[in-house]
Design an enzyme around this catalytic site. Sequence first.
Site, short mmCIF file in Angstrom:
data_model
loop_
_atom_site.label_atom_id
_atom_site.label_comp_id
_atom_site.label_asym_id
_atom_site.label_seq_id
_atom_site.Cartn_x
_atom_site.Cartn_y
_atom_site.Cartn_z
N HIS A 74 0.97 -1.16 -0.17
CA HIS A 74 0.04 0.09 0.07
C HIS A 74 1.17 1.27 -0.08
CE1 HIS A 74 -3.44 -2.40 1.16
NE2 HIS A 74 -3.07 -2.77 2.29
N CYS A 175 -3.52 0.18 9.63
CA CYS A 175 -4.31 -0.98 9.34
C CYS A 175 -5.31 -1.15 10.55
CB CYS A 175 -3.60 -2.06 8.79
SG CYS A 175 -2.81 -2.00 7.25
#
Length: 186
Positions: A74, A175
């Site tokens: 990411h 996250c």
Amino acid sequence: KQVEAMKRVLESLNLNIVEMVDENATLDGGDVLFTGREFFVGLSRRTNQRGAEILADTFKDYAVSTVPVHDSLHLKSFCSMAGPNLIAIGSSEAAQKALKTMQQMSDHRYDKLTVPDDPAANCVYLNIPSKGHVLLHRAPEEYPESAKVFEKLKDHMLIPIANTELEKVDGALTCCSVLINKASEL
């Protein structure tokens, strides 16, 4: 199940929910970096251009720029916000290339905090009225050289977090966090 569970929680907080109904769109939170002024969206294996377009359509008051992500899961695998105007960025070639792209696409000039370890650049910044600037960052036993860089942030309350086990399944600090700016009656 994860999406439905989050939806229920957000609904219980009376927050506005926007659902992506385009089956061709993908947008992963790990690819969305909100600076407080604008959005940077990493185009990765989990986020595509259509997902970025839907984000832009949803948040019309903010600029949305896309950033190609190579060699990482990411965008936030190697960068995040470490303060109101401060981008924490890893030192790898891929991270620095992404930062250059972000700088070229933005009208705003952000300060940068370069850490030697890309995963350590994934940190969580909080502005807590009673505490001020608070930064959750990777623990010194995991990334000692990066921790030394964070320790230079004298105006931040620093909270080191061990994340080795979650990192094994691609879990980073951002996250594991859902930040909601909501009145204190919660």
